[in-house]
Motif scaffolding. Structure first.
Motif, PDB file in Angstrom:
ATOM      1  N   LYS A  13       0.855  -1.186   0.000  1.00  0.00           N
ATOM      2  CA  LYS A  13       0.000   0.000   0.000  1.00  0.00           C
ATOM      3  C   LYS A  13       0.889   1.232   0.000  1.00  0.00           C
ATOM      4  CE  LYS A  13      -3.982  -2.163   1.074  1.00  0.00           C
ATOM      5  NZ  LYS A  13      -5.271  -1.999   0.525  1.00  0.00           N
ATOM      6  N   LYS A  14       0.372   2.361  -0.504  1.00  0.00           N
ATOM      7  CA  LYS A  14       1.124   3.606  -0.484  1.00  0.00           C
ATOM      8  C   LYS A  14       1.307   4.081   0.947  1.00  0.00           C
ATOM      9  CE  LYS A  14       0.353   5.962  -4.807  1.00  0.00           C
ATOM     10  NZ  LYS A  14      -0.196   7.183  -5.405  1.00  0.00           N
ATOM     11  N   SER A  15       2.491   4.584   1.242  1.00  0.00           N
ATOM     12  CA  SER A  15       2.741   5.150   2.564  1.00  0.00           C
ATOM     13  C   SER A  15       3.597   6.395   2.411  1.00  0.00           C
ATOM     14  CB  SER A  15       3.423   4.134   3.476  1.00  0.00           C
ATOM     15  OG  SER A  15       4.680   3.792   2.972  1.00  0.00           O
ATOM     16  N   LYS A  16       3.437   7.320   3.361  1.00  0.00           N
ATOM     17  CA  LYS A  16       4.221   8.541   3.310  1.00  0.00           C
ATOM     18  C   LYS A  16       4.460   9.046   4.721  1.00  0.00           C
ATOM     19  CE  LYS A  16       0.278  11.641   2.761  1.00  0.00           C
ATOM     20  NZ  LYS A  16      -0.304  12.703   1.982  1.00  0.00           N
ATOM     21  N   VAL A  17       5.467   9.900   4.838  1.00  0.00           N
ATOM     22  CA  VAL A  17       5.815  10.489   6.125  1.00  0.00           C
ATOM     23  C   VAL A  17       4.969  11.732   6.334  1.00  0.00           C
ATOM     24  CG1 VAL A  17       7.667  11.527   7.465  1.00  0.00           C
ATOM     25  CG2 VAL A  17       8.161   9.607   5.946  1.00  0.00           C
ATOM     26  N   VAL A  18       4.382  11.848   7.512  1.00  0.00           N
ATOM     27  CA  VAL A  18       3.579  13.013   7.872  1.00  0.00           C
ATOM     28  C   VAL A  18       4.226  13.608   9.121  1.00  0.00           C
ATOM     29  CG1 VAL A  18       1.306  13.824   8.547  1.00  0.00           C
ATOM     30  CG2 VAL A  18       1.523  11.889   6.993  1.00  0.00           C
ATOM     31  N   GLY A  19       4.799  14.784   9.002  1.00  0.00           N
ATOM     32  CA  GLY A  19       5.508  15.369  10.135  1.00  0.00           C
ATOM     33  C   GLY A  19       6.831  14.662  10.340  1.00  0.00           C
ATOM     34  N   LYS A  20       7.336  14.675  11.568  1.00  0.00           N
ATOM     35  CA  LYS A  20       8.624  14.036  11.854  1.00  0.00           C
ATOM     36  C   LYS A  20       8.481  12.656  12.465  1.00  0.00           C
ATOM     37  CE  LYS A  20      11.134  18.316  12.615  1.00  0.00           C
ATOM     38  NZ  LYS A  20      11.897  19.114  13.579  1.00  0.00           N
ATOM     39  N   LYS A  21       7.400  12.418  13.198  1.00  0.00           N
ATOM     40  CA  LYS A  21       7.272  11.178  13.958  1.00  0.00           C
ATOM     41  C   LYS A  21       6.095  10.320  13.538  1.00  0.00           C
ATOM     42  CE  LYS A  21       9.173  12.622  18.350  1.00  0.00           C
ATOM     43  NZ  LYS A  21       8.851  12.661  19.774  1.00  0.00           N
ATOM     44  N   LYS A  22       5.571  10.506  12.329  1.00  0.00           N
ATOM     45  CA  LYS A  22       4.354   9.802  11.941  1.00  0.00           C
ATOM     46  C   LYS A  22       4.455   9.304  10.498  1.00  0.00           C
ATOM     47  CE  LYS A  22       0.601  11.635  13.555  1.00  0.00           C
ATOM     48  NZ  LYS A  22      -0.607  12.468  13.723  1.00  0.00           N
ATOM     49  N   VAL A  23       3.978   8.088  10.263  1.00  0.00           N
ATOM     50  CA  VAL A  23       3.898   7.506   8.924  1.00  0.00           C
ATOM     51  C   VAL A  23       2.446   7.144   8.674  1.00  0.00           C
ATOM     52  CG1 VAL A  23       4.592   5.565   7.471  1.00  0.00           C
ATOM     53  CG2 VAL A  23       6.252   6.624   8.982  1.00  0.00           C
ATOM     54  N   ARG A  24       1.923   7.540   7.520  1.00  0.00           N
ATOM     55  CA  ARG A  24       0.533   7.277   7.160  1.00  0.00           C
ATOM     56  C   ARG A  24       0.493   6.302   5.988  1.00  0.00           C
ATOM     57  NH1 ARG A  24      -2.378  12.520   6.550  1.00  0.00           N
ATOM     58  NH2 ARG A  24      -2.377  12.411   8.809  1.00  0.00           N
ATOM     59  N   ILE A  25      -0.349   5.267   6.112  1.00  0.00           N
ATOM     60  CA  ILE A  25      -0.474   4.211   5.098  1.00  0.00           C
ATOM     61  C   ILE A  25      -1.905   4.203   4.598  1.00  0.00           C
ATOM     62  CG2 ILE A  25      -0.129   1.761   4.646  1.00  0.00           C
ATOM     63  CD1 ILE A  25       1.302   1.941   7.569  1.00  0.00           C
ATOM     64  N   ARG A  26      -2.099   4.051   3.297  1.00  0.00           N
ATOM     65  CA  ARG A  26      -3.451   3.947   2.730  1.00  0.00           C
ATOM     66  C   ARG A  26      -4.070   2.619   3.098  1.00  0.00           C
ATOM     67  NH1 ARG A  26      -5.428   6.897  -2.438  1.00  0.00           N
ATOM     68  NH2 ARG A  26      -5.180   8.937  -1.520  1.00  0.00           N
ATOM     69  N   GLY A  27      -5.324   2.652   3.535  1.00  0.00           N
ATOM     70  CA  GLY A  27      -6.050   1.431   3.874  1.00  0.00           C
ATOM     71  C   GLY A  27      -5.920   1.078   5.345  1.00  0.00           C
TER      72      GLY A  27
END
Length: 121
Positions: A92-106
């Motif tokens: 799944k697509k994932s990206k870094v949000v801020g410095k301490k958070k990773v967001r993944i689709r689904g």
């Protein structure tokens, strides 16, 4: 805890006592599934996941607009590399949000928690 559950179920015939006890037992089962079982050497991994004060992995399902997402919080170290590794694990697509958070689709909370537990976090 299972014995306490059965005692409450036998003694507490009222409807108010049952949901509390059922919720307690279900919560206990869910939390112990990903508990830290052994001290693995994670010093060579360029990122780390700091557990919550209750000892759980900080992986949460949620929504961003109308999209289902899963967020990993409390990331220490190279969060971009963590996002790339998670993307390979769950496809799944994932990206870094801020410095301490990773967001993944689904909603892939279980897969991510299983993977993090196998790595030793």
């Amino acid at each position: 805890l299972a014995q306490v559950f059965h005692v409450f179920m036998l003694l507490g015939r009222s409807r108010e006592a049952r949901p509390w006890c059922v919720r307690l037992c279900l919560r206990w089962r869910l939390q112990t599934r990903w508990r830290l079982t052994s001290e693995s050497d994670t010093s060579k991994i360029p990122f780390a996941i700091k557990r919550t004060p209750s000892g759980n992995l900080p992986v949460y399902p949620g929504f961003q607009g109308t999209h289902k997402v899963t967020e990993i919080t409390n990331v220490v170290g190279n969060s971009q590399l963590l996002a790339e590794q998670v993307q390979l694990v769950v496809d799944k697509k994932s990206k870094v949000v801020g410095k301490k958070k990773v967001r993944i689709r689904g909603h892939v909370e279980r897969e991510v928690k299983d993977w993090l537990a196998r790595m030793g976090f």
